[in-house]
Design a protein around this motif. Structure first.
Motif, PDB file in Angstrom:
ATOM      1  N   VAL A 186       0.798  -1.138   0.304  1.00 53.36           N
ATOM      2  CA  VAL A 186      -0.071   0.074   0.026  1.00 53.36           C
ATOM      3  C   VAL A 186       0.901   1.359  -0.218  1.00 53.36           C
ATOM      4  O   VAL A 186       0.598   2.378  -0.712  1.00 53.36           O
ATOM      5  CB  VAL A 186      -1.068   0.080   1.161  1.00 53.36           C
ATOM      6  N   ALA A 187       2.157   0.892   0.589  1.00 51.04           N
ATOM      7  CA  ALA A 187       2.690   2.392   0.658  1.00 51.04           C
ATOM      8  C   ALA A 187       3.135   2.559  -0.333  1.00 51.04           C
ATOM      9  O   ALA A 187       3.547   4.092  -0.725  1.00 51.04           O
ATOM     10  CB  ALA A 187       3.466   2.298   1.860  1.00 51.04           C
ATOM     11  N   LEU A 188       3.370   1.359  -1.164  1.00 53.05           N
ATOM     12  CA  LEU A 188       4.175   2.228  -2.267  1.00 53.05           C
ATOM     13  C   LEU A 188       3.187   1.759  -4.075  1.00 53.05           C
ATOM     14  O   LEU A 188       3.410   2.547  -4.372  1.00 53.05           O
ATOM     15  CB  LEU A 188       4.875   0.688  -3.011  1.00 53.05           C
ATOM     16  N   CYS A 189       1.594   2.114  -3.310  1.00 56.65           N
ATOM     17  CA  CYS A 189       0.882   2.638  -3.831  1.00 56.65           C
ATOM     18  C   CYS A 189       1.284   3.910  -3.905  1.00 56.65           C
ATOM     19  O   CYS A 189       0.475   4.694  -4.959  1.00 56.65           O
ATOM     20  CB  CYS A 189      -0.785   2.082  -3.650  1.00 56.65           C
ATOM     21  N   ARG A 199      -0.324  -3.604  -7.853  1.00 52.65           N
ATOM     22  CA  ARG A 199       0.093  -2.416  -8.947  1.00 52.65           C
ATOM     23  C   ARG A 199      -1.660  -1.777  -9.773  1.00 52.65           C
ATOM     24  O   ARG A 199      -1.184  -0.579  -9.978  1.00 52.65           O
ATOM     25  CB  ARG A 199       1.161  -2.882 -10.217  1.00 52.65           C
ATOM     26  N   SER A 200      -2.307  -2.851 -10.083  1.00 51.13           N
ATOM     27  CA  SER A 200      -3.532  -2.674 -10.386  1.00 51.13           C
ATOM     28  C   SER A 200      -4.467  -1.049  -9.614  1.00 51.13           C
ATOM     29  O   SER A 200      -5.071  -0.149  -9.488  1.00 51.13           O
ATOM     30  CB  SER A 200      -4.677  -3.282 -10.243  1.00 51.13           C
ATOM     31  N   MET A 201      -4.060  -1.512  -8.267  1.00 55.59           N
ATOM     32  CA  MET A 201      -4.070  -0.299  -6.911  1.00 55.59           C
ATOM     33  C   MET A 201      -4.272   1.385  -7.304  1.00 55.59           C
ATOM     34  O   MET A 201      -4.318   1.964  -7.224  1.00 55.59           O
ATOM     35  CB  MET A 201      -4.878  -1.023  -5.941  1.00 55.59           C
ATOM     36  N   ARG A 202      -2.341   1.158  -8.035  1.00 56.12           N
ATOM     37  CA  ARG A 202      -1.901   2.069  -7.812  1.00 56.12           C
ATOM     38  C   ARG A 202      -2.403   3.199  -8.846  1.00 56.12           C
ATOM     39  O   ARG A 202      -2.610   4.632  -8.129  1.00 56.12           O
ATOM     40  CB  ARG A 202      -0.176   2.136  -7.549  1.00 56.12           C
ATOM     41  N   ASP A 203      -2.649   2.814 -10.154  1.00 54.81           N
ATOM     42  CA  ASP A 203      -3.405   3.357 -10.933  1.00 54.81           C
ATOM     43  C   ASP A 203      -4.481   3.928 -10.585  1.00 54.81           C
ATOM     44  O   ASP A 203      -5.639   5.773 -10.437  1.00 54.81           O
ATOM     45  CB  ASP A 203      -3.640   2.388 -12.121  1.00 54.81           C
ATOM     46  N   SER A 204      -5.627   3.288  -9.623  1.00 54.90           N
ATOM     47  CA  SER A 204      -6.695   3.342  -9.131  1.00 54.90           C
ATOM     48  C   SER A 204      -6.739   4.729  -7.859  1.00 54.90           C
ATOM     49  O   SER A 204      -7.797   5.545  -7.825  1.00 54.90           O
ATOM     50  CB  SER A 204      -7.319   2.453  -8.617  1.00 54.90           C
ATOM     51  N   ARG A 254      -4.598   6.743  -7.648  1.00 57.76           N
ATOM     52  CA  ARG A 254      -4.373   7.816  -8.594  1.00 57.76           C
ATOM     53  C   ARG A 254      -5.611   8.162  -9.228  1.00 57.76           C
ATOM     54  O   ARG A 254      -6.002   9.772  -9.200  1.00 57.76           O
ATOM     55  CB  ARG A 254      -3.068   7.844  -9.896  1.00 57.76           C
ATOM     56  N   ARG A 255      -6.374   7.733  -9.624  1.00 53.09           N
ATOM     57  CA  ARG A 255      -6.819   8.246 -10.685  1.00 53.09           C
ATOM     58  C   ARG A 255      -8.296   8.806 -10.144  1.00 53.09           C
ATOM     59  O   ARG A 255      -9.371  10.279 -10.380  1.00 53.09           O
ATOM     60  CB  ARG A 255      -7.532   7.158 -11.897  1.00 53.09           C
ATOM     61  N   PHE A 256      -8.672   8.549  -8.387  1.00 55.14           N
ATOM     62  CA  PHE A 256      -9.649   8.525  -8.124  1.00 55.14           C
ATOM     63  C   PHE A 256      -9.071   9.694  -6.723  1.00 55.14           C
ATOM     64  O   PHE A 256      -9.927   9.864  -6.171  1.00 55.14           O
ATOM     65  CB  PHE A 256     -10.702   7.209  -7.852  1.00 55.14           C
ATOM     66  N   ILE A 280     -15.113   6.732  -5.984  1.00 50.53           N
ATOM     67  CA  ILE A 280     -14.508   5.970  -6.711  1.00 50.53           C
ATOM     68  C   ILE A 280     -16.178   6.399  -7.536  1.00 50.53           C
ATOM     69  O   ILE A 280     -16.374   6.609  -8.580  1.00 50.53           O
ATOM     70  CB  ILE A 280     -14.485   4.226  -6.768  1.00 50.53           C
ATOM     71  N   PHE A 281     -17.215   6.574  -6.640  1.00 49.58           N
ATOM     72  CA  PHE A 281     -18.555   6.568  -7.604  1.00 49.58           C
ATOM     73  C   PHE A 281     -18.048   8.228  -8.128  1.00 49.58           C
ATOM     74  O   PHE A 281     -19.197   9.198  -8.299  1.00 49.58           O
ATOM     75  CB  PHE A 281     -18.808   6.954  -6.784  1.00 49.58           C
TER      76      PHE A 281
END
Length: 283
Positions: free
Chosen positions: A74-77, A88-93, A95-97, A144-145
Motif C-alpha cells: 500500500v505504501a508503494l502505491c 500495481r492495479s490499485m496504484r492506478d486507481s 491516482r485516478r480517484f 470511486i463513485f
C-alpha cells in the motif's frame, strides 16, 4: 502462502482472478458502473479480499507477516512501484480517484484487530472495528463513485456499518467457530446471553432478544444511510443502492427466520439478487 512467495512472483493472482473466485454479494453491483469506475472498484475489492483472507485463511504468525507485506505494498502505491499485480492495479486507481492512503491503512489495521482482539466490551469498541473494516470501504467507494462532501461521506460510513453489522449477526456461528464474538459483551450480559452459549454454536430461544437488538441497530444504520443517499445524485450511487438493498434483504431474512442464524447460513438466491440489482438500476 508466505511473504517470500508473494514477493517472488509465485501464485500472484491479479484482480480479475480474485473476482472470479469470489462469491461476494457485492459483485453484481459492480456491473452497474461505467467501465473506469468498475475497474477501480474491482481493484479495490480484490485488495480488500486478499487483506481479509490473510487473516481468515492463515495462522496468526503467517497472517501478521502477510499484513505487513500488504502494508508495504500500500505504501508503494503512493510512492513507487508495487511488486504485486493487485497493488500495481490499485496504484492506478489510487491516482485516478484520489483515494487517501489513510483509508487503505485503516482497512489493514481493522484486519489486524482480528489477530489480537476476539471480544468487544461495548459498541464503542465494536464501532472502531467496523469503521476500519467497513466504514473506510464505503469512503473509498464514494471516492470511486466521484461524490464528496460531508453528507456523502457520512452516508458511506453509515452504509458500511449497516453491512458489517448485518454480517456480524449472520455470521455469529462461523465467527464463534473461530473463537470470535463480535456481539458487545455488555449487551450479551444485558440480555442474559453467555459467551459459552454462543460458542456452543446452536440456536437458543434466549438469543432472540439480543439478536433482535442487533438487527434494530443495523436497520437504523441502513435507514440513516438511505435517507442521506436520497439527497445525493442517484446515478453515481446505483452500485451503493444495490449493495445496501441486498444486505437489507439479508437482514430481513434473518428476522423472518426468527433470528436463527445457526441452523443454516442466511443467503439470497441468485434470482433475488438479480431482481434487486435490476430494480435499483432502473428505479
Amino acid at each position: 502462502m508466505n511473504t517470500a512467495t508473494l514477493s517472488s512472483g509465485e501464485n500472484q493472482n491479479d484482480s480479475s482472478q480474485v473476482l472470479r473466485g469470489s462469491k461476494s454479494n457485492f459483485l453484481l453491483s459492480f456491473l452497474s458502473l461505467p467501465t473506469e469506475q468498475r475497474e477501480g472498484i474491482s481493484h479495490f475489492y480484490a485488495l480488500s479480499r486478499v487483506i481479509d483472507d490473510a487473516v481468515d485463511e492463515h495462522g496468526a504468525e503467517e497472517a501478521a507477516g502477510l499484513l505487513e507485506f500488504w502494508k508495504r505494498e500500500v505504501a508503494l502505491c503512493y510512492s513507487d512501484e508495487p511488486t504485486h499485480p493487485i497493488t500495481r492495479s490499485m496504484r492506478d486507481s489510487v491516482r485516478r480517484f484520489d483515494i487517501p492512503r489513510r483509508y487503505l491503512e485503516l482497512l489493514i489495521e481493522g484486519c489486524e484487530m482480528d489477530l489480537r482482539k476476539k471480544r468487544y466490551e461495548n459498541f464503542t469498541e465494536l464501532y472502531e472495528y467496523c469503521y476500519r473494516v467497513a466504514g473506510v470501504i464505503g469512503l473509498t467507494c464514494m471516492k470511486i463513485f466521484g461524490l464528496g462532501g460531508e453528507r456523502a461521506e457520512q452516508s458511506a460510513v453509515d452504509l458500511g456499518l449497516a453491512l458489517q453489522l448485518t454480517n456480524i449477526l449472520r455470521d455469529v456461528k462461523a465467527d464463534a467457530a473461530l473463537g470470535r464474538i463480535y456481539l458487545p459483551r455488555e449487551e450479551c450480559l444485558r440480555f442474559g446471553v453467555t459467551e459459552a452459549s454462543l460458542l456452543r454454536g446452536t440456536m437458543e430461544a434466549g438469543f432472540r432478544p439480543l439478536f433482535a437488538f442487533q438487527a434494530e441497530r443495523a436497520q437504523d444504520y441502513f435507514d440513516r444511510a438511505f435517507a442521506a443517499m436520497r439527497e445525493l445524485p442517484r446515478k453515481p450511487l446505483v452500485a451503493a443502492w444495490i449493495m445496501g438493498k441486498t444486505y437489507e434483504k439479508i437482514l430481513k431474512k434473518i428476522q423472518a427466520r426468527h433470528y436463527d442464524v445457526f441452523s443454516k447460513k442466511v443467503q439470497l438466491s441468485k434470482p433475488v439478487k438479480l431482481w434487486i440489482a435490476l430494480r435499483e438500476k432502473f428505479r
